[in-house]
Scaffold this active site. Structure first.
Site, mmCIF file in Angstrom:
data_model
loop_
_atom_site.group_PDB
_atom_site.id
_atom_site.type_symbol
_atom_site.label_atom_id
_atom_site.label_comp_id
_atom_site.label_asym_id
_atom_site.label_seq_id
_atom_site.Cartn_x
_atom_site.Cartn_y
_atom_site.Cartn_z
ATOM 1 N N ASP A 38 1.632 -1.902 -3.195
ATOM 2 C CA ASP A 38 2.971 -1.675 -3.932
ATOM 3 C C ASP A 38 3.603 -3.081 -4.352
ATOM 4 O O ASP A 38 3.527 -3.871 -3.521
ATOM 5 C CB ASP A 38 3.854 -0.867 -2.924
ATOM 6 C CG ASP A 38 4.771 0.117 -4.086
ATOM 7 O OD1 ASP A 38 4.467 1.125 -4.151
ATOM 8 O OD2 ASP A 38 5.721 -0.541 -4.598
ATOM 9 N N ASP A 54 0.866 -6.482 -7.602
ATOM 10 C CA ASP A 54 1.190 -5.990 -8.746
ATOM 11 C C ASP A 54 0.245 -5.625 -9.763
ATOM 12 O O ASP A 54 -0.443 -6.392 -10.057
ATOM 13 C CB ASP A 54 2.209 -7.034 -9.598
ATOM 14 C CG ASP A 54 2.611 -6.759 -10.949
ATOM 15 O OD1 ASP A 54 2.421 -5.636 -11.518
ATOM 16 O OD2 ASP A 54 3.339 -7.503 -11.398
ATOM 17 N N VAL A 55 0.090 -4.257 -10.080
ATOM 18 C CA VAL A 55 -1.396 -3.801 -10.575
ATOM 19 C C VAL A 55 -1.336 -4.487 -12.062
ATOM 20 O O VAL A 55 -1.925 -4.264 -13.069
ATOM 21 C CB VAL A 55 -1.639 -2.273 -10.809
ATOM 22 C CG1 VAL A 55 -1.551 -1.826 -9.501
ATOM 23 C CG2 VAL A 55 -0.417 -1.489 -11.521
ATOM 24 N N ASN A 81 -2.437 5.353 -8.247
ATOM 25 C CA ASN A 81 -1.291 6.069 -8.521
ATOM 26 C C ASN A 81 -0.234 5.315 -9.249
ATOM 27 O O ASN A 81 0.691 6.009 -9.699
ATOM 28 C CB ASN A 81 -0.941 6.619 -7.162
ATOM 29 C CG ASN A 81 0.335 7.266 -7.114
ATOM 30 O OD1 ASN A 81 0.662 8.556 -7.773
ATOM 31 N ND2 ASN A 81 1.453 6.461 -6.622
ATOM 32 N N TYR A 146 4.739 7.147 -22.703
ATOM 33 C CA TYR A 146 4.009 7.624 -21.504
ATOM 34 C C TYR A 146 3.119 8.551 -21.703
ATOM 35 O O TYR A 146 1.946 8.329 -21.065
ATOM 36 C CB TYR A 146 5.554 8.339 -20.766
ATOM 37 C CG TYR A 146 5.006 8.968 -19.318
ATOM 38 C CD1 TYR A 146 4.993 7.836 -18.516
ATOM 39 C CD2 TYR A 146 4.836 10.128 -19.165
ATOM 40 C CE1 TYR A 146 4.241 8.168 -17.095
ATOM 41 C CE2 TYR A 146 4.524 10.347 -17.799
ATOM 42 C CZ TYR A 146 4.142 9.675 -16.837
ATOM 43 O OH TYR A 146 3.923 10.003 -15.696
ATOM 44 N N LYS A 150 -1.017 8.131 -20.447
ATOM 45 C CA LYS A 150 -1.596 9.114 -19.455
ATOM 46 C C LYS A 150 -2.646 9.789 -20.351
ATOM 47 O O LYS A 150 -3.865 10.282 -19.546
ATOM 48 C CB LYS A 150 -0.680 10.270 -19.078
ATOM 49 C CG LYS A 150 0.363 9.627 -18.249
ATOM 50 C CD LYS A 150 -0.417 8.936 -16.882
ATOM 51 C CE LYS A 150 0.749 8.427 -15.811
ATOM 52 N NZ LYS A 150 -0.001 7.807 -14.584
ATOM 53 N N THR A 181 10.295 13.563 -7.006
ATOM 54 C CA THR A 181 10.286 12.078 -6.372
ATOM 55 C C THR A 181 11.445 11.345 -6.720
ATOM 56 O O THR A 181 12.272 11.812 -7.670
ATOM 57 C CB THR A 181 8.788 11.216 -6.843
ATOM 58 O OG1 THR A 181 9.287 11.221 -8.325
ATOM 59 C CG2 THR A 181 7.333 12.303 -6.744
#
Ligand code: NAI
Length: 252
Positions: A38, A54-55, A81, A146, A150, A181
């Site tokens: 993360d 950091d992805v 995720n 977004y 996805k 969340t």
């Protein structure tokens, strides 16, 4: 809780909050050793192992996956995720934001998986689960960027499943509806009328409420587990019926 994941080793990206944290805790509770990658792993407690990554940065992800796999003694499960949001129509988001969101939400999966595959190939229970979204299969207002990200995650999941099925690596995704969340709490806080916004989001899902992070985690854990050994190339909706149902108006 069953210990059906005893002996398995897992990485969860974006595992310090929300769906990722619930997943990391569930996998650990069922016996897996779990590393969380993360941007902000400071709050991650044992038995979870926290690693900064950091992805959006290939070097950062590659180093973190390598360190995590070393510490875990191998890798069986990868949960891709980590993700970020964006609101607006195609008129609203500048090119830089398009590049940033696609870079994190789509290329983030590519980078993490690329780093994890050499380790997964040595597992006899290898599984990848991507966190996709209802936004991949239903047109939602104000979510052009977004949703595009996805939609790419859904297609990428299918392509990855085809590429790696003969190596014994299963690839699936979950498509949550709106999940309660910190991300959604932040969206609600910034709405003009948070209570009205929450009511609208509850009503949009046929079961009349937000999905819990634990419900999304349960679906991810199932797809990640050896119990799903014959399941690959699927998208599991966790959305209170939002994608699949066509209900009549109340009272009719
Ligand atoms: P969250 O904001 O609570 O947690 C996301 C985590 O990802 C945070 O810990 C954050 O630090 C981390 N992260 C963000 N960018 C990162 C990066 N570049 N590298 C590494 N880590 C990074 O979000 P939530 O709601 O748990 O979302 C998780 C995933 O679920 C995302 O992919 C999101 O698109 C997806 N999702 C969320 C839904 C919702 O309603 N909350 C619905 C459908 C899908």
């Amino acid at each position: 809780m069953t210990h059906d994941l005893d002996g398995l080793r897992a990485i969860v990206t974006g595992g310090a909050s929300g769906i990722g944290l619930a997943t990391a805790n569930l996998l650990a509770g069922r016996g897996a050793r779990v590393a969380v990658l993360d941007l902000d792993p400071g709050s991650v407690d044992r038995p979870l192992l926290g690693f900064h990554a950091d992805v959006g940065d290939n070097g950062s992800v590659a180093a973190a996956v390598s360190r995590a796999a070393d510490e875990l003694g191998g890798l069986d499960i990868l949960v891709n995720n980590a993700g970020i949001g964006a609101t607006g129509t195609v008129e609203d988001n500048p090119d830089e934001q398009w590049h940033r969101v696609l870079d994190v939400n789509v290329l983030g999966i590519v980078r993490t998986t690329r780093a994890a595959l050499p380790h997964l190939r040595r597992s006899s229970h290898a599984a990848i689960v991507n966190t996709c979204s209802i936004a991949a299969t239903a047109g939602l207002p104000q979510r052009a960027l977004y949703s595009a990200s996805k939609g790419a995650v859904l297609s990428l999941t299918l392509a990855m499943a085809a590429d790696h099925v003969h190596e014994g690596i299963r690839v699936n995704c979950v498509n949550p509806g709106t999940v309660d969340t910190p991300w959604v709490a932040h969206l609600l806080d910034s709405a003009a009328d948070p209570a009205a916004e929450r009511t609208a989001l509850n009503a949009r899902q046929p079961h009349g409420r937000l999905v819990s992070a634990d419900e999304a985690a349960a679906a991810i854990a199932y797809l990640a587990s050896p119990a799903a050994g014959s399941t690959t190339g699927t998208a599991l909706a966790v959305d209170g019926g939002m994608a699949g149902l066509r209900l009549r108006p109340p009272g009719q």
